[in-house]
Design a protein around this motif. Structure first.
Motif, short mmCIF file in Angstrom:
data_model
loop_
_atom_site.label_atom_id
_atom_site.label_comp_id
_atom_site.label_asym_id
_atom_site.label_seq_id
_atom_site.Cartn_x
_atom_site.Cartn_y
_atom_site.Cartn_z
N ALA A 167 45.27 32.27 27.96
CA ALA A 167 45.18 30.86 28.46
C ALA A 167 43.98 30.44 28.41
O ALA A 167 43.16 30.87 28.92
CB ALA A 167 46.08 30.71 29.52
N GLU A 168 44.13 28.98 28.11
CA GLU A 168 42.85 28.10 28.19
C GLU A 168 42.29 28.04 29.53
O GLU A 168 41.08 28.06 29.57
CB GLU A 168 43.03 26.55 27.54
N SER A 169 43.01 28.12 30.62
CA SER A 169 42.70 27.72 31.89
C SER A 169 41.66 29.12 32.34
O SER A 169 40.90 29.08 33.25
CB SER A 169 43.72 27.74 32.78
N VAL A 170 42.05 30.28 31.61
CA VAL A 170 41.07 31.47 32.27
C VAL A 170 40.12 31.97 31.16
O VAL A 170 39.35 32.78 31.15
CB VAL A 170 42.07 32.67 32.48
N LYS A 171 40.14 31.20 30.01
CA LYS A 171 39.19 31.76 28.81
C LYS A 171 37.74 31.56 29.13
O LYS A 171 37.41 30.69 29.83
CB LYS A 171 39.44 30.71 27.67
N GLY A 172 37.05 32.78 28.94
CA GLY A 172 35.59 32.75 29.20
C GLY A 172 35.31 33.17 30.92
O GLY A 172 34.19 33.70 31.19
N ARG A 173 36.44 33.34 31.37
CA ARG A 173 36.39 34.05 32.96
C ARG A 173 37.19 35.38 33.21
O ARG A 173 36.84 36.08 33.76
CB ARG A 173 37.13 33.15 33.86
N PHE A 174 38.34 35.53 32.46
CA PHE A 174 39.08 36.76 32.45
C PHE A 174 38.90 37.42 31.05
O PHE A 174 38.72 36.97 30.24
CB PHE A 174 40.48 36.35 32.59
N SER A 175 39.06 38.77 31.34
CA SER A 175 38.85 39.64 30.12
C SER A 175 39.98 40.73 30.21
O SER A 175 39.95 41.48 31.23
CB SER A 175 37.56 40.47 30.13
N GLY A 176 40.81 41.09 29.47
CA GLY A 176 41.77 42.01 29.26
C GLY A 176 41.12 43.32 28.45
O GLY A 176 40.35 43.03 27.61
N SER A 177 41.74 44.33 28.63
CA SER A 177 41.33 45.56 28.07
C SER A 177 42.52 46.65 28.40
O SER A 177 43.53 46.26 29.29
CB SER A 177 40.08 46.14 28.97
N ARG A 178 42.39 47.55 27.57
CA ARG A 178 43.66 48.66 27.65
C ARG A 178 42.73 49.95 27.79
O ARG A 178 41.66 50.27 27.74
CB ARG A 178 44.34 48.77 26.41
N ASP A 179 43.49 50.90 28.70
CA ASP A 179 43.09 52.33 28.91
C ASP A 179 44.10 53.17 28.64
O ASP A 179 45.07 53.48 29.28
CB ASP A 179 42.85 52.44 30.73
N VAL A 180 43.84 53.71 27.37
CA VAL A 180 44.77 54.53 26.71
C VAL A 180 45.31 55.97 27.59
O VAL A 180 46.24 56.27 27.78
CB VAL A 180 44.29 54.89 25.10
N VAL A 181 44.07 56.55 27.92
CA VAL A 181 44.14 57.81 28.59
C VAL A 181 45.14 57.49 29.74
O VAL A 181 45.90 58.55 30.18
CB VAL A 181 42.85 58.27 29.21
N VAL A 189 46.65 48.97 31.46
CA VAL A 189 45.90 47.62 30.85
C VAL A 189 45.36 46.91 32.49
O VAL A 189 45.69 47.04 33.39
CB VAL A 189 46.55 46.42 30.38
N HIS A 190 44.22 46.32 31.89
CA HIS A 190 43.47 45.84 33.22
C HIS A 190 43.01 44.36 32.83
O HIS A 190 43.21 43.85 31.68
CB HIS A 190 41.87 46.57 33.35
N LEU A 191 43.02 43.73 34.03
CA LEU A 191 42.62 42.10 33.64
C LEU A 191 41.35 41.91 34.67
O LEU A 191 41.50 42.10 36.00
CB LEU A 191 43.67 41.43 34.17
N GLN A 192 40.33 41.80 34.15
CA GLN A 192 38.90 41.61 34.69
C GLN A 192 38.79 39.88 34.93
O GLN A 192 38.92 39.36 34.04
CB GLN A 192 37.85 41.99 34.31
N MET A 193 38.81 39.46 36.39
CA MET A 193 38.54 38.14 36.51
C MET A 193 37.60 37.75 37.31
O MET A 193 37.30 38.33 38.27
CB MET A 193 40.12 37.83 37.59
N ASN A 194 36.62 36.91 36.69
CA ASN A 194 35.54 36.34 37.31
C ASN A 194 35.65 35.02 37.49
O ASN A 194 36.32 34.42 37.07
CB ASN A 194 34.16 36.85 36.16
N SER A 195 34.39 34.62 38.25
CA SER A 195 34.34 33.24 38.59
C SER A 195 35.57 32.77 39.04
O SER A 195 36.05 31.55 38.64
CB SER A 195 33.87 32.56 37.42
N LEU A 196 36.10 33.21 39.96
CA LEU A 196 37.44 33.01 40.68
C LEU A 196 37.61 31.70 41.27
O LEU A 196 36.55 31.23 41.68
CB LEU A 196 38.31 34.09 41.40
N LYS A 197 38.63 30.77 40.91
CA LYS A 197 38.74 29.39 41.61
C LYS A 197 40.06 29.47 42.61
O LYS A 197 40.98 30.15 42.20
CB LYS A 197 39.00 28.39 40.62
N PRO A 198 40.22 28.51 43.44
CA PRO A 198 41.41 28.34 44.23
C PRO A 198 42.71 28.50 43.45
O PRO A 198 43.71 28.85 43.76
CB PRO A 198 41.13 27.23 45.13
N GLU A 199 42.57 27.74 42.08
CA GLU A 199 43.89 27.58 41.48
C GLU A 199 44.21 28.94 40.70
O GLU A 199 45.14 28.82 40.00
CB GLU A 199 43.57 26.52 40.34
#
Length: 121
Positions: A60-74, A78-88
């Motif tokens: 989503a545009e609101s999280v682009k550049g701050r959040f990063s998705g990845s998968r762990d096949v083993v 799936v993971h969601l790395q969330m950086n620079s978190l805001k109250p919203e």
């Protein structure tokens, strides 16, 4: 198939969190896994979607550049790395699985129970 999210907790503004979503079994019924979030009193909205075959992720545009998705096949996760978190960003975060690579929640057949993220200043 069950999806179980984890990783949500209170965090300060500017902080980081890593959410995880583990599936109870391998299945071809989940071509993609998505993250949605729902704030109190609001509808559930799209955050990110990870394509299981190669880990390609859209945001989503609101999280682009701050959040990063990845998968762990083993670990079938799936993971969601969330950086620079805001109250919203405060919301319950849900993981969903389905056969479509989509931003639309109606296209997902499997849902987790959610994990709470609270961002405070």
């Amino acid at each position: 198939v069950q999806l179980v999210e984890s990783g949500g907790r209170p965090v300060e503004v500017g902080g980081s969190l890593r959410l995880s979503c583990v599936a109870s079994e391998q299945t071809t019924a989940m071509y993609s896994r998505a993250w949605f979030r729902q704030a109190p009193g609001k509808g559930r909205v799209f955050v990110a979607v990870v394509r299981w075959s190669d880990g390609y992720t859209e945001y989503a545009e609101s999280v682009k550049g701050r959040f990063s998705g990845s998968r762990d096949v083993v670990n079938n996760a799936v993971h969601l790395q969330m950086n620079s978190l805001k109250p919203e960003d405060s919301a319950t975060y849900f993981c969903a699985g389905g056969m479509k690579f989509s931003r639309h929640e109606s296209l997902y057949d499997y849902w987790g129970q959610g994990t709470q993220v609270t961002v405070s200043s």
